[in-house]
Design an enzyme around this catalytic site. Structure first.
Site, short mmCIF file in Angstrom:
data_model
loop_
_atom_site.label_atom_id
_atom_site.label_comp_id
_atom_site.label_asym_id
_atom_site.label_seq_id
_atom_site.Cartn_x
_atom_site.Cartn_y
_atom_site.Cartn_z
CG ASP A 83 24.97 37.84 76.27
OD1 ASP A 83 25.50 38.93 75.91
OD2 ASP A 83 25.39 36.59 76.34
CE1 TYR A 170 26.20 38.15 62.61
CE2 TYR A 170 25.36 38.76 64.91
CZ TYR A 170 26.48 38.27 63.96
OH TYR A 170 27.74 37.87 64.40
#
Length: 215
Positions: A83, A170
């Site tokens: 994660d 990103y």
């Protein structure tokens, strides 16, 4: 070391990056889809570590119900997950664990990045510090299903514009001062050497190598 790693993700970009990082020819990496495993646990944890463990244990449970997906009884199976997310100091650590879900899972990352750039429009360079963080979990498939969770980060800051075509997510606005480029402007092998996911994966693999030293 011989390992059968089933990675708890359906993200093709992530699997490609993982395969670039894990270069040991004895380690076979499959996505859970490639292994024929279906799992979609709710990422309800309060930290990257929580969510990585939730995903890995859900896939491990599914694996136990269908061990026919095992490559070989002689090769240890490890269910691995991560994660990860972007933590921006000027936004109190956001989007953080909500990075993938920010503005909705299906929202294009260019839209997400432009929304963040708007939020940071008046923030000076020295306060645009940020980091990518990744927690990698490995569940050792055996009678105990013991697990390892390790977390690593990559420091940088948020650029004023989107640049670069490498990487994903990103990367195009995450600026690396030591390179003078965003992480989407440097070659994948250079990024993997310093990235949050690369660091965390290598740390977990080192721990697994010690555990499975006899294989």
């Amino acid at each position: 070391m011989k390992l059968d790693i089933i990675f708890a993700t359906g993200n093709g970009n992530k699997i490609r990056e993982i395969e670039e990082i894990i270069t040991d020819p004895g380690i076979h990496v499959r996505s859970m889809k490639q292994a024929g495993i279906a799992a979609d646990p709710e990422e309800s944890g309060q930290s990257f570590e929580d969510n990585a463990l939730i995903k890995a244990t859900a896939v491990a449970k599914n694996f136990h119900q269908n061990e026919s997906v095992r490559l070989s009884k002689d090769i240890p199976v490890v269910i691995m997950s991560d994660d990860s997310g972007l933590c921006i100091d000027a936004l109190n650590g956001e989007p953080g664990i909500h990075s993938a879900r920010f503005m909705g899972h299906d929202t294009d990352y260019t839209v997400k990045m432009n929304a963040i750039l708007e939020k940071l429009s008046d923030v000076p360079d020295e306060k645009r510090t940020a980091r990518f963080t990744a927690a990698v979990c490995a569940v050792l498939v055996d009678e105990n299903d013991s697990h390892i969770v390790l977390t690593r980060s990559m420091e940088g800051c948020i650029a004023h514009e989107i640049r670069g075509v490498n990487g994903f997510g990103y990367d195009p606005f995450f600026y690396l001062p030591e390179y003078g480029k965003t992480s989407a402007e440097i070659p994948p092998e250079e990024k993997n050497a310093i990235s949050h996911r690369g660091k965390a994966l290598r740390a977990v693999l080192s721990a697994l190598e010690e555990h499975y030293s006899g294989y």
